[in-house]
Enzyme design. Sequence first.
Site, PDB file in Angstrom:
ATOM      1  N   SER A 133     -34.334 -21.297  73.763  1.00 16.40           N
ATOM      2  CA  SER A 133     -34.845 -21.890  72.886  1.00 16.40           C
ATOM      3  C   SER A 133     -33.836 -22.962  72.131  1.00 16.40           C
ATOM      4  O   SER A 133     -32.643 -22.628  72.170  1.00 16.40           O
ATOM      5  CB  SER A 133     -35.432 -21.102  71.668  1.00 16.40           C
ATOM      6  OG  SER A 133     -34.303 -20.333  71.135  1.00 16.40           O
ATOM      7  N   LYS A 134     -34.331 -24.012  71.479  1.00 16.70           N
ATOM      8  CA  LYS A 134     -33.669 -25.028  70.710  1.00 16.70           C
ATOM      9  C   LYS A 134     -32.463 -24.222  69.846  1.00 16.70           C
ATOM     10  O   LYS A 134     -31.725 -24.737  69.438  1.00 16.70           O
ATOM     11  CB  LYS A 134     -34.416 -25.851  70.025  1.00 16.70           C
ATOM     12  CG  LYS A 134     -34.599 -27.392  70.824  1.00 16.70           C
ATOM     13  CD  LYS A 134     -35.224 -28.140  69.988  1.00 16.70           C
ATOM     14  CE  LYS A 134     -36.572 -28.649  70.400  1.00 16.70           C
ATOM     15  NZ  LYS A 134     -37.496 -29.350  69.940  1.00 16.70           N
ATOM     16  N   ARG A 135     -33.123 -23.238  69.069  1.00 19.35           N
ATOM     17  CA  ARG A 135     -32.475 -22.705  67.864  1.00 19.35           C
ATOM     18  C   ARG A 135     -31.107 -21.910  68.511  1.00 19.35           C
ATOM     19  O   ARG A 135     -30.126 -21.879  67.852  1.00 19.35           O
ATOM     20  CB  ARG A 135     -33.157 -21.538  67.115  1.00 19.35           C
ATOM     21  CG  ARG A 135     -33.963 -22.171  66.309  1.00 19.35           C
ATOM     22  CD  ARG A 135     -34.739 -21.176  65.322  1.00 19.35           C
ATOM     23  NE  ARG A 135     -35.600 -20.284  66.326  1.00 19.35           N
ATOM     24  CZ  ARG A 135     -35.480 -19.213  66.211  1.00 19.35           C
ATOM     25  NH1 ARG A 135     -34.680 -18.319  65.538  1.00 19.35           N
ATOM     26  NH2 ARG A 135     -36.230 -18.271  67.094  1.00 19.35           N
TER      27      ARG A 135
ATOM     28  N   ASN B 241     -29.676 -22.650  71.941  1.00 15.96           N
ATOM     29  CA  ASN B 241     -29.092 -23.275  72.913  1.00 15.96           C
ATOM     30  C   ASN B 241     -29.690 -24.764  72.721  1.00 15.96           C
ATOM     31  O   ASN B 241     -30.605 -25.137  72.331  1.00 15.96           O
ATOM     32  CB  ASN B 241     -29.177 -22.708  74.302  1.00 15.96           C
ATOM     33  CG  ASN B 241     -28.615 -21.745  74.688  1.00 15.96           C
ATOM     34  OD1 ASN B 241     -27.031 -21.701  74.674  1.00 15.96           O
ATOM     35  ND2 ASN B 241     -28.809 -20.534  74.793  1.00 15.96           N
TER      36      ASN B 241
END
Length: 503
Positions: free
Chosen positions: A266-268, A270
């Site tokens: 996930s963006k949070r 990586n």
Amino acid sequence: MSSIRVRIPPSPTGLLHIGTVRTALYNYLFAKHNKGVMVFRIEDTDKERGTKEFEDDIINGLTKLGIAGDEGIHIHPNSRNSPKSPNSRKYYGPYRQSERTEIYKKYLQELLAGDHAYYCFCSKERLDKMREEQAAKKLPPRYDGCCAGLDPKESAKRVAQGEKAVIRLRVPRDKDVRWRDLVRGEVAIQSGELDDFVIARAIHDPLYNFTVVVDDHTMEITHVIRGEDHISNTPKQMLIFQAFGWKLPEFAHLPLILNEDRSKLSKRKNKVSVDDYLKEGYLPEALLNFLALIGWNPGDTKQEIFSMEELIEKFTLEHVHKGGAVFDLKKLDWINGEYIKKAIKDDVDTFYARISDRVQGYDAALVKKILRDPDFEGRFKKLSEVPAELAPIFAPLPDYPLNLLANEKFKITPDILKTTLTAAKKKAESLEWKKGDSAKAKAISDAMISLVAELGLKNGQVLWPIRAALSGAEKSPNFATLAVYLGKEETLKRLDVALNKLK
Ligand code: GLU
């Protein structure tokens, strides 16, 4: 060329995602290994979330990475008059779903005519109420078949008169839907677990599970290799294939990419957009090497650095893992560092071209010399680190605090500092060297090390202050390398700056 045809069909609902690149890469490797064809198409049925900007980013990204394949949107951008597929006399496009509406319409009509699909007029309110009742009875949410028994002719009439209706697939009851997944082995569900699901919002507005089947069939796709998140779609798609009486492709579902805590990437936690990795200075070939190893191993070797040719030669679906695959950033850094080392050794000019805009204003010839200096080997994990690593040589000396020179570890008193720096300056004055002449590093190094015995001090008490004075930084290459690339004049100047701080 074999008859194997695979595909990558991203939806343009975000920037090119690292997971899409991994899926594209595995398709590419599988196609090349088997001398088949990889097709690249765009699934833009989700008109609300899809944008042209995302589509461009995905097409450019996969093309730049060299894994966009042999046929499709990147080669035949605007359909009709395009050249044919490399393995066939046929043209399989258009490759953008929004240009295929007529094709889908024809096949939807075929299903309706064969009574494999039917119009459903149920209102949203009715369906909501039905689901509420099912939830209250702890039943799974399933369409109750209210419109399944309507007379098709009647329904067609109502639709022609403008009444709104979705199209549902008539799912046969009690049918075993199973396939031998090329990664996961036998997978089976009972068709009774599925309801008559919606395949189109209207005759000109088909949905993913339908369009993907029509595309895979008409493009003669033999192997569907995609992320595990699509596994629940596969039975639905198989039922659509079967409703048409079409031959099924093989399926292979790839393990999800996970964050280090094993949650879904996930963006949070990586970066997920490929552009971000490239901007930070990961080399495309290193990124691909790394992604190849997320969820696959070559089997019989501990080797981790693979050229594209080697990956193509070794890649088989048997060695794709079943379990989730962790995105290990440290490993990516290591692999990237190895690729940078090799790129510098192979051809420093080509490597320099890749970093030139990151080191603007630095003397290019000197930068190239430094890159090849063994003392710098392995110092760069990412291209973005190059300017910082070279800063002690090219950037103006920072205004560092006095205590940087007097590292506590070495018990350096102000007296020792003064003695060392004065002696070092004298030594430097007595030596001659041209800026960048790395052959002189040894002589400079020997001269400064001889001060240790001459002054009766410890190594660190002499060498730390000299290195700190030359770099103005906690960490840097060794003092002799710095002196070589700073040149004699700048070396003397920096020793003076340090001496002045003592006053
Ligand atoms: N458009 C789908 C996605 O981007 C592709 C699904 C498939 O491969 O069938 O996830």
